[in-house]
Design a protein around this motif. Structure first.
Motif, mmCIF file in Angstrom:
data_model
loop_
_atom_site.group_PDB
_atom_site.id
_atom_site.type_symbol
_atom_site.label_atom_id
_atom_site.label_comp_id
_atom_site.label_asym_id
_atom_site.label_seq_id
_atom_site.Cartn_x
_atom_site.Cartn_y
_atom_site.Cartn_z
ATOM 1 N N UNK A 14 8.985 8.930 8.954
ATOM 2 C CA UNK A 14 9.125 7.679 9.039
ATOM 3 C C UNK A 14 7.918 6.877 8.967
ATOM 4 N N UNK A 15 6.907 7.304 10.028
ATOM 5 C CA UNK A 15 5.995 6.596 10.179
ATOM 6 C C UNK A 15 4.945 6.369 8.968
ATOM 7 N N UNK A 25 12.334 -1.500 11.290
ATOM 8 C CA UNK A 25 12.627 0.017 11.085
ATOM 9 C C UNK A 25 11.580 1.113 11.613
ATOM 10 N N UNK A 26 10.292 0.558 11.539
ATOM 11 C CA UNK A 26 9.440 1.669 11.953
ATOM 12 C C UNK A 26 9.474 1.349 13.674
ATOM 13 N N UNK A 27 9.382 0.000 14.228
ATOM 14 C CA UNK A 27 9.649 -0.006 15.703
ATOM 15 C C UNK A 27 10.595 0.595 16.189
ATOM 16 N N UNK A 66 10.187 4.307 16.468
ATOM 17 C CA UNK A 66 9.268 4.762 17.594
ATOM 18 C C UNK A 66 9.626 4.448 18.955
ATOM 19 N N UNK A 67 10.160 3.456 19.256
ATOM 20 C CA UNK A 67 10.911 3.005 20.310
ATOM 21 C C UNK A 67 11.756 3.944 20.972
ATOM 22 N N UNK A 68 12.906 4.148 20.063
ATOM 23 C CA UNK A 68 13.891 5.534 20.350
ATOM 24 C C UNK A 68 13.272 6.805 20.773
ATOM 25 N N UNK A 69 12.271 7.079 19.785
ATOM 26 C CA UNK A 69 11.559 8.323 20.324
ATOM 27 C C UNK A 69 10.981 8.368 21.734
ATOM 28 N N UNK A 112 -0.652 1.145 21.717
ATOM 29 C CA UNK A 112 -1.438 1.985 20.351
ATOM 30 C C UNK A 112 -0.466 1.750 19.258
ATOM 31 N N UNK A 113 0.734 1.993 19.315
ATOM 32 C CA UNK A 113 1.539 1.498 18.065
ATOM 33 C C UNK A 113 1.391 0.083 17.356
ATOM 34 N N UNK A 114 1.321 -0.659 18.397
ATOM 35 C CA UNK A 114 1.242 -2.245 17.841
ATOM 36 C C UNK A 114 -0.202 -2.568 17.290
ATOM 37 N N UNK A 115 -0.968 -1.982 18.167
ATOM 38 C CA UNK A 115 -2.561 -2.109 17.799
ATOM 39 C C UNK A 115 -2.581 -1.353 16.250
ATOM 40 N N UNK A 116 -2.058 -0.230 16.121
ATOM 41 C CA UNK A 116 -2.107 0.357 14.611
ATOM 42 C C UNK A 116 -1.462 -0.407 13.621
ATOM 43 N N UNK A 117 -0.514 -1.051 14.006
ATOM 44 C CA UNK A 117 0.311 -2.026 12.808
ATOM 45 C C UNK A 117 -0.970 -3.313 12.474
ATOM 46 N N UNK A 118 -1.383 -3.833 13.661
ATOM 47 C CA UNK A 118 -2.005 -4.956 13.419
ATOM 48 C C UNK A 118 -3.428 -4.594 12.662
ATOM 49 N N UNK A 119 -3.877 -3.343 13.057
ATOM 50 C CA UNK A 119 -5.214 -2.877 12.489
ATOM 51 C C UNK A 119 -4.937 -2.402 10.982
ATOM 52 N N UNK A 120 -4.080 -1.886 10.573
ATOM 53 C CA UNK A 120 -3.639 -1.429 9.143
ATOM 54 C C UNK A 120 -3.544 -2.811 8.471
ATOM 55 N N UNK A 121 -2.759 -3.906 8.966
ATOM 56 C CA UNK A 121 -2.686 -4.975 8.443
ATOM 57 C C UNK A 121 -4.008 -5.549 7.822
ATOM 58 N N UNK A 122 -4.765 -5.730 9.197
ATOM 59 C CA UNK A 122 -6.182 -6.238 9.282
ATOM 60 C C UNK A 122 -7.115 -5.805 8.054
ATOM 61 N N UNK A 123 -7.170 -4.411 8.176
ATOM 62 C CA UNK A 123 -7.712 -3.520 7.192
ATOM 63 C C UNK A 123 -7.398 -4.104 5.641
#
Length: 621
Positions: free
Chosen positions: A194-195, A289-291, A294-297, A318-329
């Protein structure tokens, strides 16, 4: 409909940009890298320490451990705050220095490149593109900034992935019949699927958004040029105020401004807002969907006791930072592509050929400087049209040569070749029998005092305009100004030669009339006191009486010097020893005034009589 060609990342352009930054301000690169690493690490350490504190509070509640962790957290935040403040200050300083240094390099290049390229439309277009890049976030410092933020995002992604993987591989093995699935490898594989799929969709959508933004900024460069013209150059320039008011041009300018604003809004709506509505909607769906997955898990893991509260805290951040960083990159990547595409204009500009100053021969000081054009032709770089075609001409020492002809006949080009601003396409020009290219350039141009038709004065002090140097001889300066016909101006200024020209550079500057500026240019030529004097339409802005006075004075001031006069007013040719008549790049006649006037079929006779008829008509009326 033809699809827009996608911009690709040009690694060679990035390399060129970094080399140029390193060349003019290498400290800027190290500051960016250091700041990126600090900013990437800084948010994660407090998250990890805070999580450990939470676990200890909910567990053994060891006071010593809590104290150590609290001190560590505060110390880390204090130290990183101090270091970050230093980097922010250093970054701001280095950014200003880089920008100033880059513009200095552009100016230096403009002043050292081969002069023939300066006048080309293509060169002017390059400069407009480079100027527009700064206001469209596509300048060289923006390239470095996008790379720095991209590096920051990569480091953040790496740290976030490592933290997330600790949850998947390092949890406590607790298995119950009710929730056996959540502890199985299949659950981990499902979450990873899913991720990965979600991040793939996220990256694709973010790439489209970033590409749209980059293209919108790139297309806005031309708009920035129009904006600057309408809002600053035209409406806010005091020199245009008279014409705007006299000719009631306010409505015209208002309509142009409204048209620009309306068109700019429409373009932004069509090319950025509308295309991205669906992109942002899809992005939100993918995020949800991704959140949820992850949150359920995480919640189920916490429910069965496989992870601690502190771990939950780490994973969510970490997950929130991952999303932000991917978008920023992805955003930085697309902006970097667009900026690199635009930096090609800067590369092309800096690669324009430099003026050739290979000559080393010293010029012997003498009383007889004789110049000869031998079969000289010239065409501008990149064109086949000859501006001058096989010119043969001798400029004798101590004599006055008049150069006449219609506009575009090649008169000014001939002067620029003589002054080594241009180089002949074919043929040679000699000084006392030696090719002028063999002489030391600076020594050679010191032979000339020139007033060009399109002369330029600076918005600096009057004495600096005339002397153009630090060491100013006030007596020679005053004589030059008086001999140029500026005695009245000197009196009104109470002999204050420090008054700036105009108000562009100094607010207390004085506005000089067109005629006064032309006399200042003539004074500059007189002050230099060079052995060869060249006047290219020096009296175009003067009235006939002032023109007569200038020529009369020059005839006396030149004395035994060599002088070349270019003028459309043939009456000024009478005191010249020799006259060269130019027509369509060729010398079609050569001789003195009386001899040329006897040839009724010649170009000189035609030009003379055309002006004579004009004078007769004026006198009759």
């Amino acid at each position: 409909m033809k699809k827009n060609k996608r911009i690709k990342l040009n690694l060679s352009t990035i390399t060129s940009a970094l080399k140029k930054i390193y060349q003019i301000r290498k400290e800027y690169i190290w500051v960016l890298i250091g700041y990126a690493i600090l900013q990437a690490i800084r948010p994660f350490i407090p998250i990890i320490i805070s999580a450990k504190i939470l676990d200890e509070l909910l567990g053994d509640k060891d006071v010593d451990k809590l104290m150590i962790m609290a001190i560590s957290l505060v110390s880390f935040m204090l130290i990183t705050h101090i270091i970050s403040s230093y980097f922010i200050k250093k970054y701001n300083d280095e950014s200003k220095l880089l920008i100033n240094s880059y513009y200095f390099e552009l100016s230096k290049k403009s002043m050292t490149m081969e002069y023939a390229y300066i006048e080309k439309k293509e060169t002017m277009d390059l400069l407009h593109q480079i100027e527009g890049a700064a206001t469209s976030w596509m300048a060289i410092w923006n390239i470095a900034e996008y790379m720095q933020k991209g590096l920051l995002a990569i480091i953040e992604i790496a740290i976030a992935v490592v933290l997330i993987m600790t949850m998947l591989t390092g949890s406590v093995a607790v298995v119950t019949a009710e929730v056996v699935f959540i502890q199985s490898k299949l659950a981990v594989v499902a979450l990873l699927a899913v991720l990965v799929f979600g991040l793939y969709l996220y990256s694709v959508i973010q790439a489209r958004i970033g590409e749209t933004a980059a293209k919108d900024m790139q297309s806005g460069i031309a708009g920035n040029r129009v904006f600057g013209y309408l809002f600053f150059w035209m409406t806010n320039n005091y020199e245009h105020g008279k014409d705007i008011r006299i000719y009631s041009a306010q409505d015209l300018l208002h309509s142009k401004i409204k048209g620009y604003v309306k068109g700019n809004y429409h373009d932004c709506d069509e090319h950025y807002v509308k295309p991205n509505v669906k992109h942002f909607s899809l992005l939100n769906i993918v995020n949800v969907v991704m959140l949820m997955a992850v949150y359920c898990f995480i919640i189920l893991k916490a429910y069965v006791g496989a992870i601690t509260v502190g771990t939950i805290f780490i994973q969510i951040n970490a997950i929130m930072k991952l999303y932000d960083s991917v978008g920023s990159f992805l955003t930085q990547y697309n902006m970097l592509k667009a900026a690199c595409e635009h930096f090609k204009y800067s590369i092309e500009f800096f690669e324009l050929p430099e003026s050739k100053k290979d000559g080393k021969k010293e010029i012997e000081v003498c009383d007889t400087y004789v110049f000869e054009f031998k079969d000289v032709s010239f065409n501008y770089p990149g064109t086949d049209t000859l501006v001058l075609d096989q010119i043969d001409l001798t400029i004798k020492a101590g004599e006055r040569l008049a150069v006449v002809g219609m506009n575009g006949a090649g008169k000014t080009t001939m002067i620029k070749l003589l002054c080594r601003l241009y180089e002949p396409t074919s043929g040679i020009i000699t000084l006392n029998g030696t090719n002028i290219q063999d002489y030391d350039f600076d020594a050679y141009i010191n032979l000339f005092s020139v007033v060009f038709q399109d002369f330029q004065l600076f918005a600096f002090e009057m004495d600096k305009n005339v002397a153009t140097g630090n060491d100013i001889n006030n007596k020679a300066l005053e004589n030059a100004l008086k001999n140029a016909g500026l005695s009245n101006v000197i009196e009104t200024m109470n002999n204050d030669f420090k008054v700036p020209l105009g108000k562009k550079y100094e607010e207390e500057g004085r506005d000089f009339s067109g005629g006064e500026k032309q006399k200042l240019a003539i004074a500059r030529a007189l002050y230099r006191n060079a052995p060869v004097v060249i006047l290219d339409e020096p009296t175009a802005a003067l009235d006939p009486i002032a023109e007569y006075e200038i020529y009369t004075k020059f005839d006396a001031l030149v004395e035994n010097k060599t002088a070349v006069f270019i003028s459309h007013r043939l009456s000024s040719c009478r005191f010249c020893h020799d006259i060269a008549v130019f027509h369509k790049g060729k010398i079609v006649q050569h001789g003195n005034h009386e001899a040329l006037l006897k040839n009724h079929n010649g170009k000189y006779y035609e030009l003379w009589n055309a002006q004579a008829e004009h004078y007769i008509y004026e006198q009759a009326n």
